[in-house]
Design a protein around this motif. Structure first.
Motif, mmCIF file in Angstrom:
data_model
loop_
_atom_site.group_PDB
_atom_site.id
_atom_site.type_symbol
_atom_site.label_atom_id
_atom_site.label_comp_id
_atom_site.label_asym_id
_atom_site.label_seq_id
_atom_site.Cartn_x
_atom_site.Cartn_y
_atom_site.Cartn_z
ATOM 1 N N GLY A 145 10.415 -46.466 -49.571
ATOM 2 C CA GLY A 145 10.195 -47.827 -50.068
ATOM 3 C C GLY A 145 11.211 -48.846 -49.596
ATOM 4 N N THR A 146 12.228 -48.387 -48.850
ATOM 5 C CA THR A 146 13.209 -49.345 -48.315
ATOM 6 C C THR A 146 12.642 -49.947 -47.033
ATOM 7 N N GLY A 147 13.325 -50.919 -46.493
ATOM 8 C CA GLY A 147 12.857 -51.552 -45.258
ATOM 9 C C GLY A 147 12.058 -52.790 -45.567
ATOM 10 N N LYS A 148 11.978 -53.647 -44.553
ATOM 11 C CA LYS A 148 11.276 -54.920 -44.680
ATOM 12 C C LYS A 148 9.778 -54.676 -44.875
ATOM 13 N N GLN A 149 9.118 -55.507 -45.672
ATOM 14 C CA GLN A 149 7.680 -55.300 -45.897
ATOM 15 C C GLN A 149 6.893 -55.466 -44.593
ATOM 16 N N LYS A 150 5.945 -54.580 -44.408
ATOM 17 C CA LYS A 150 5.071 -54.657 -43.222
ATOM 18 C C LYS A 150 3.621 -54.749 -43.675
ATOM 19 N N ASN A 151 2.844 -55.468 -42.880
ATOM 20 C CA ASN A 151 1.405 -55.543 -43.103
ATOM 21 C C ASN A 151 0.725 -54.522 -42.193
ATOM 22 N N GLY A 197 5.658 -46.565 -48.818
ATOM 23 C CA GLY A 197 6.609 -47.477 -48.188
ATOM 24 C C GLY A 197 6.399 -48.895 -48.698
ATOM 25 N N ASN A 198 7.180 -49.798 -48.166
ATOM 26 C CA ASN A 198 7.092 -51.213 -48.565
ATOM 27 C C ASN A 198 6.032 -51.886 -47.684
ATOM 28 N N THR A 199 4.769 -51.679 -48.039
ATOM 29 C CA THR A 199 3.691 -52.170 -47.168
ATOM 30 C C THR A 199 2.604 -52.889 -47.963
ATOM 31 N N HIS A 200 1.921 -53.777 -47.252
ATOM 32 C CA HIS A 200 0.659 -54.343 -47.743
ATOM 33 C C HIS A 200 -0.411 -53.717 -46.861
ATOM 34 N N VAL A 201 -1.339 -52.973 -47.477
ATOM 35 C CA VAL A 201 -2.330 -52.228 -46.703
ATOM 36 C C VAL A 201 -3.709 -52.884 -46.796
ATOM 37 N N THR A 202 -4.243 -53.243 -45.623
ATOM 38 C CA THR A 202 -5.640 -53.639 -45.496
ATOM 39 C C THR A 202 -6.361 -52.427 -44.904
ATOM 40 N N ALA A 203 -7.562 -52.131 -45.387
ATOM 41 C CA ALA A 203 -8.263 -50.938 -44.907
ATOM 42 C C ALA A 203 -9.721 -51.269 -44.624
ATOM 43 N N THR A 204 -10.327 -50.535 -43.686
ATOM 44 C CA THR A 204 -11.762 -50.656 -43.444
ATOM 45 C C THR A 204 -12.433 -49.320 -43.734
ATOM 46 N N CYS A 205 -13.663 -49.391 -44.249
ATOM 47 C CA CYS A 205 -14.460 -48.187 -44.494
ATOM 48 C C CYS A 205 -15.902 -48.638 -44.723
ATOM 49 N N GLY A 206 -16.794 -47.677 -44.965
ATOM 50 C CA GLY A 206 -18.176 -48.023 -45.287
ATOM 51 C C GLY A 206 -18.274 -48.525 -46.722
#
Length: 329
Positions: A152-158, A179-188
């Protein structure tokens, strides 16, 4: 003395798909030096298994015909060969067998201890068997290629994860969110709620215009894309990347390598990175322990008895499984 036979599924030549799989009785393997014999409890399929049968990885794989396919297994050690020291009879383990020799679609398999880790009681055989190829691929893509620290450390990543309900994708979403992330996801469309439940911040149906264009609903540019889908052109990714964004391709083909070289030669700040999974026992052990702690789960698409292995094979080739396809002896 005549060797005892076991039920196994094998193919004798390239091609043939599900109908090329044959049910046979073959001798139970004898563990060689530094090997153990496993009584298998579960195996999971990966696209690489049928790609090897199709001849897409010749002349490297398979090592020989006939081939008993599948490499991701969980089982119990029933015999220990000379020199094998890490495990003992009765130990439950998760194993990545060699793609060269396979062996997973059978009642027993012999294996070197190198890519074998203990399976705690909290992790079922099916959950463990789902992990090796798909889990390690997701782990390497997230930690090494995308540079995300899972503490969870580190700069936020998209991050964008395509085909996020598939074998690698569903693990990648969960690992990225450690981790320190913003997650966009694709699926059906049918899997949107599932992928949200795995932790994705925003989920796109890949058949909608925005989903096909990979556009973040919140307008973010992606620092990294874990591309678990096939057939998406670089021109679709490029406008959605941040200034130094990269696309990590988990199933690279000739076109991926061409784009990779082109970006290098033109000193582009945006890049495509072909990912070739390197098996590591410590990565597998880390993943098994995350499952034990409830921080990672194996989504199981379906379970098939070994007597119906062809159905599992056909389902994997179809390419629309949600999570992992399991075969049980």
């Amino acid at each position: 003395m005549e060797a005892k036979l076991m039920h196994a599924v094998q193919y004798k030549s390239y091609g043939g798909g599900p109908s090329g799989l044959k049910h046979v009785g073959v001798p139970i393997p004898t563990p060689k030096k530094n090997e153990v014999l496993l009584k298998l409890e579960a195996a999971s399929l990966n696209p690489v298994d049928w790609k090897i049968q199709k001849g897409q990885l010749r002349p490297l794989f398979p090592g020989k015909f006939p081939q008993i396919p599948a490499t991701d297994v969980a089982g119990e050690i029933v015999e220990v060969g000379q020199g094998a020291k890490k495990f003992k009879v009765g130990d439950k383990v998760v194993v990545l067998l060699s793609h060269f020799s396979g062996g997973g679609l059978a009642e027993f398999a012999s294996s070197n201890e190198r890519f074998m880790v203990a399976r705690p009681a909290e992790v079922s055989a099916a959950e463990g068997a789902g992990l090796p190829v798909a889990g390690i691929t997701a782990h390497q893509a997230i930690t090494q290629s995308a540079g995300i620290k899972l503490d969870g450390t580190g700069k936020q990543k998209n991050i964008l994860i395509t085909a996020a309900s598939g074998g690698v994708g569903h693990y990648a979403v969960q690992l990225a969110k450690l981790g320190n992330t913003h997650v966009t996801a694709t699926c059906g469309a049918r899997n949107v709620e599932l992928v949200k439940s795995l932790g994705a911040d925003e989920v796109l149906d890949y058949k909608t215009p925005d989903g096909a264009a990979l556009k973040s609903p919140s307008g973010r540019k992606y620092d990294a894309v874990i591309n678990c889908a096939t057939g998406i052109a670089w021109l679709t990714f490029e406008p959605n990347l941040s200034a130094k964004g990269k696309v990590i391709d988990i199933a690279p083909n000739a076109s991926s390598f061409t784009t990779f070289l082109l970006k290098k030669l033109t000193f582009s700040k945006k890049s495509l990175v072909p990912l070739l999974m390197i098996p590591k026992a410590e990565s597998l052990d880390y993943l098994v322990n995350l499952v034990k702690e409830g921080k990672l789960k194996t989504v199981i698409d379906s379970k098939h008895p070994i007597s119906k292995a062809e159905d599992a094979w056909a389902k994997s080739i179809d390419g629309h499984a949600t999570g992992k396809i399991i075969v049980e002896p």
